[in-house]
Design a protein around this motif. Structure first.
Motif, PDB file in Angstrom:
ATOM      1  N   ASP A   4       0.490  -1.322   0.063  1.00  0.00           N
ATOM      2  CA  ASP A   4      -0.041  -0.266   0.395  1.00  0.00           C
ATOM      3  C   ASP A   4       1.011   1.245   0.285  1.00  0.00           C
ATOM      4  OD1 ASP A   4      -2.396  -1.773   0.103  1.00  0.00           O
ATOM      5  OD2 ASP A   4      -2.272  -1.552   2.174  1.00  0.00           O
ATOM      6  N   THR A   5       1.727   1.018   0.646  1.00  0.00           N
ATOM      7  CA  THR A   5       3.006   2.371   0.847  1.00  0.00           C
ATOM      8  C   THR A   5       3.854   2.906  -0.810  1.00  0.00           C
ATOM      9  OG1 THR A   5       3.080   1.775   2.994  1.00  0.00           O
ATOM     10  CG2 THR A   5       4.525   3.926   2.197  1.00  0.00           C
ATOM     11  N   ARG A   6       4.164   1.724  -1.118  1.00  0.00           N
ATOM     12  CA  ARG A   6       4.619   1.420  -2.027  1.00  0.00           C
ATOM     13  C   ARG A   6       3.707   2.468  -2.829  1.00  0.00           C
ATOM     14  NH1 ARG A   6       9.079   0.294  -4.751  1.00  0.00           N
ATOM     15  NH2 ARG A   6       9.331  -0.684  -3.486  1.00  0.00           N
ATOM     16  N   ASP A   7       2.645   1.857  -3.687  1.00  0.00           N
ATOM     17  CA  ASP A   7       0.963   2.332  -4.254  1.00  0.00           C
ATOM     18  C   ASP A   7       0.629   3.639  -3.899  1.00  0.00           C
ATOM     19  OD1 ASP A   7       0.370  -0.209  -5.287  1.00  0.00           O
ATOM     20  OD2 ASP A   7      -0.942  -0.763  -3.947  1.00  0.00           O
ATOM     21  N   VAL A   8       0.970   4.184  -2.809  1.00  0.00           N
ATOM     22  CA  VAL A   8       0.329   5.132  -2.491  1.00  0.00           C
ATOM     23  C   VAL A   8       2.211   6.026  -3.670  1.00  0.00           C
ATOM     24  CG1 VAL A   8      -0.178   7.640  -0.830  1.00  0.00           C
ATOM     25  CG2 VAL A   8      -0.905   5.046  -0.944  1.00  0.00           C
ATOM     26  N   VAL A   9       2.702   6.447  -2.969  1.00  0.00           N
ATOM     27  CA  VAL A   9       4.525   6.908  -3.089  1.00  0.00           C
ATOM     28  C   VAL A   9       4.167   7.046  -4.698  1.00  0.00           C
ATOM     29  CG1 VAL A   9       6.456   6.569  -3.152  1.00  0.00           C
ATOM     30  CG2 VAL A   9       5.467   6.653  -1.165  1.00  0.00           C
ATOM     31  N   GLU A  10       4.251   5.662  -6.302  1.00  0.00           N
ATOM     32  CA  GLU A  10       4.369   5.552  -7.020  1.00  0.00           C
ATOM     33  C   GLU A  10       3.272   6.134  -7.705  1.00  0.00           C
ATOM     34  OE1 GLU A  10       4.163   1.736  -7.790  1.00  0.00           O
ATOM     35  OE2 GLU A  10       6.494   0.970  -7.928  1.00  0.00           O
ATOM     36  N   GLU A  11       2.173   6.924  -7.220  1.00  0.00           N
ATOM     37  CA  GLU A  11       0.959   7.520  -7.498  1.00  0.00           C
ATOM     38  C   GLU A  11       1.103   8.807  -7.103  1.00  0.00           C
ATOM     39  OE1 GLU A  11      -2.950   8.995  -9.483  1.00  0.00           O
ATOM     40  OE2 GLU A  11      -1.639   6.323  -9.229  1.00  0.00           O
ATOM     41  N   LEU A  12       1.613   8.542  -5.719  1.00  0.00           N
ATOM     42  CA  LEU A  12       2.346  10.152  -5.310  1.00  0.00           C
ATOM     43  C   LEU A  12       2.770  11.117  -6.931  1.00  0.00           C
ATOM     44  CD1 LEU A  12       2.665  13.207  -4.289  1.00  0.00           C
ATOM     45  CD2 LEU A  12       4.592  11.703  -2.761  1.00  0.00           C
ATOM     46  N   LEU A  13       4.210  10.013  -7.158  1.00  0.00           N
ATOM     47  CA  LEU A  13       5.174  10.831  -8.307  1.00  0.00           C
ATOM     48  C   LEU A  13       4.875  10.590  -9.301  1.00  0.00           C
ATOM     49  CD1 LEU A  13       7.810   8.220  -7.288  1.00  0.00           C
ATOM     50  CD2 LEU A  13       8.277  10.804  -6.535  1.00  0.00           C
ATOM     51  N   ARG A  14       3.674   9.808  -9.999  1.00  0.00           N
ATOM     52  CA  ARG A  14       2.538   9.655 -11.417  1.00  0.00           C
ATOM     53  C   ARG A  14       1.723  11.590 -11.298  1.00  0.00           C
ATOM     54  NH1 ARG A  14       2.246   4.533 -11.240  1.00  0.00           N
ATOM     55  NH2 ARG A  14      -0.124   4.550  -9.737  1.00  0.00           N
ATOM     56  N   ARG A  15       1.242  11.473 -10.227  1.00  0.00           N
ATOM     57  CA  ARG A  15       0.155  13.136 -10.493  1.00  0.00           C
ATOM     58  C   ARG A  15       1.217  13.731 -10.680  1.00  0.00           C
ATOM     59  NH1 ARG A  15      -4.438  11.737  -6.074  1.00  0.00           N
ATOM     60  NH2 ARG A  15      -5.075   9.814  -7.384  1.00  0.00           N
ATOM     61  N   MET A  16       2.525  14.111  -9.955  1.00  0.00           N
ATOM     62  CA  MET A  16       3.721  15.326  -9.706  1.00  0.00           C
ATOM     63  C   MET A  16       3.908  14.996 -10.734  1.00  0.00           C
ATOM     64  SD  MET A  16       5.528  14.699  -5.963  1.00  0.00           S
ATOM     65  CE  MET A  16       6.764  15.602  -6.439  1.00  0.00           C
ATOM     66  N   ALA A  17       4.297  14.320 -12.045  1.00  0.00           N
ATOM     67  CA  ALA A  17       4.935  14.262 -12.825  1.00  0.00           C
ATOM     68  C   ALA A  17       3.793  14.666 -14.359  1.00  0.00           C
ATOM     69  CB  ALA A  17       5.045  12.635 -13.251  1.00  0.00           C
ATOM     70  N   LYS A  18       2.428  14.265 -13.651  1.00  0.00           N
ATOM     71  CA  LYS A  18       1.883  15.447 -14.400  1.00  0.00           C
ATOM     72  C   LYS A  18       1.268  16.573 -14.040  1.00  0.00           C
ATOM     73  CE  LYS A  18      -0.995  11.020 -15.555  1.00  0.00           C
ATOM     74  NZ  LYS A  18      -2.463  10.642 -15.729  1.00  0.00           N
ATOM     75  N   VAL A 115       3.306   7.074   4.880  1.00  0.00           N
ATOM     76  CA  VAL A 115       1.684   6.602   5.071  1.00  0.00           C
ATOM     77  C   VAL A 115       0.750   5.961   5.153  1.00  0.00           C
ATOM     78  CG1 VAL A 115       0.786   5.309   2.566  1.00  0.00           C
ATOM     79  CG2 VAL A 115       2.530   6.712   2.055  1.00  0.00           C
ATOM     80  N   GLU A 116      -0.014   6.180   6.150  1.00  0.00           N
ATOM     81  CA  GLU A 116      -0.721   5.996   6.983  1.00  0.00           C
ATOM     82  C   GLU A 116      -2.352   6.015   6.846  1.00  0.00           C
ATOM     83  OE1 GLU A 116      -0.347   8.092  10.674  1.00  0.00           O
ATOM     84  OE2 GLU A 116       1.436   7.238  10.428  1.00  0.00           O
ATOM     85  N   ASP A 117      -3.303   5.255   6.434  1.00  0.00           N
ATOM     86  CA  ASP A 117      -4.260   4.924   6.232  1.00  0.00           C
ATOM     87  C   ASP A 117      -4.639   5.397   4.491  1.00  0.00           C
ATOM     88  OD1 ASP A 117      -5.228   3.408   8.221  1.00  0.00           O
ATOM     89  OD2 ASP A 117      -5.861   5.612   9.492  1.00  0.00           O
ATOM     90  N   GLY A 118      -3.386   4.954   3.679  1.00  0.00           N
ATOM     91  CA  GLY A 118      -3.945   5.344   2.453  1.00  0.00           C
ATOM     92  C   GLY A 118      -2.915   6.623   2.119  1.00  0.00           C
ATOM     93  N   LEU A 119      -2.765   7.618   3.084  1.00  0.00           N
ATOM     94  CA  LEU A 119      -2.145   8.950   2.675  1.00  0.00           C
ATOM     95  C   LEU A 119      -0.791   9.300   3.491  1.00  0.00           C
ATOM     96  CD1 LEU A 119      -5.914  10.425   4.325  1.00  0.00           C
ATOM     97  CD2 LEU A 119      -4.818  10.752   1.796  1.00  0.00           C
ATOM     98  N   ILE A 120      -0.695  10.059   2.274  1.00  0.00           N
ATOM     99  CA  ILE A 120       0.857  10.581   2.939  1.00  0.00           C
ATOM    100  C   ILE A 120       0.393  11.495   4.007  1.00  0.00           C
ATOM    101  CG2 ILE A 120       3.427  11.610   2.833  1.00  0.00           C
ATOM    102  CD1 ILE A 120       2.210  11.513  -0.181  1.00  0.00           C
TER     103      ILE A 120
END
Length: 141
Positions: A4-18, A115-120
């Motif tokens: 879950d932590t990795r998923d949130v981090v990867e999603e953060l990086l995707r959104r930042m890049a966009k 990341v806790e409960d799906g949020l940074i």
């Protein structure tokens, strides 16, 4: 929890890049433990460096970064994501070009996230602040 932590981090990086600042901010808890490796008072050439704690302030941070740089010339790269439970460390290199003056600069960075409960809940970034301040102040890094 690590997946879950990795998923949130990867999603953060995707959104930042966009450059999707509102959706990037949605990934953060309120309040967020926010820290940049700068003196507490920041630097006048780098207005985005200031305390943050809310999603609106997080979105403002990323908008301000974009306003001072040329997004099309962003060559920032991630070399490694390390995950240990709720903690993640992202390692890479910032490669930006300042909008005013066109000064390009690079800096290694380390980003410590929790990341806790799906949020940074923690966003601590460490970079070469002297290089960034020189580039934004119009001096060659």
């Amino acid at each position: 929890m690590s997946a879950d932590t990795r998923d949130v981090v990867e999603e953060l990086l995707r959104r930042m890049a966009k450059g999707d600042h509102p959706r990037t901010a949605e990934l953060f808890a309120e309040p967020v433990d926010w820290q940049l490796a700068w003196p507490a008072e920041g630097h006048p050439a780098v207005p985005w460096i200031r305390p943050r704690s809310s999603r609106a302030e997080v979105a403002d941070h990323f908008r301000s970064l974009e306003a001072h740089h040329v997004p099309e010339l962003n060559g920032t790269s991630v070399t490694r994501i390390l995950v240990d439970g709720a903690h993640a460390v992202v390692l890479g290199e910032i490669a930006q070009t300042v909008r005013a003056g066109g000064t390009a600069y690079t800096s290694p960075f380390a980003l410590h996230l929790t990341v806790e409960d799906g949020l940074i809940t923690r966003y601590h970034i460490y970079e070469d602040s002297l290089t960034v301040a020189r580039a934004l102040g119009g001096l060659q890094p």
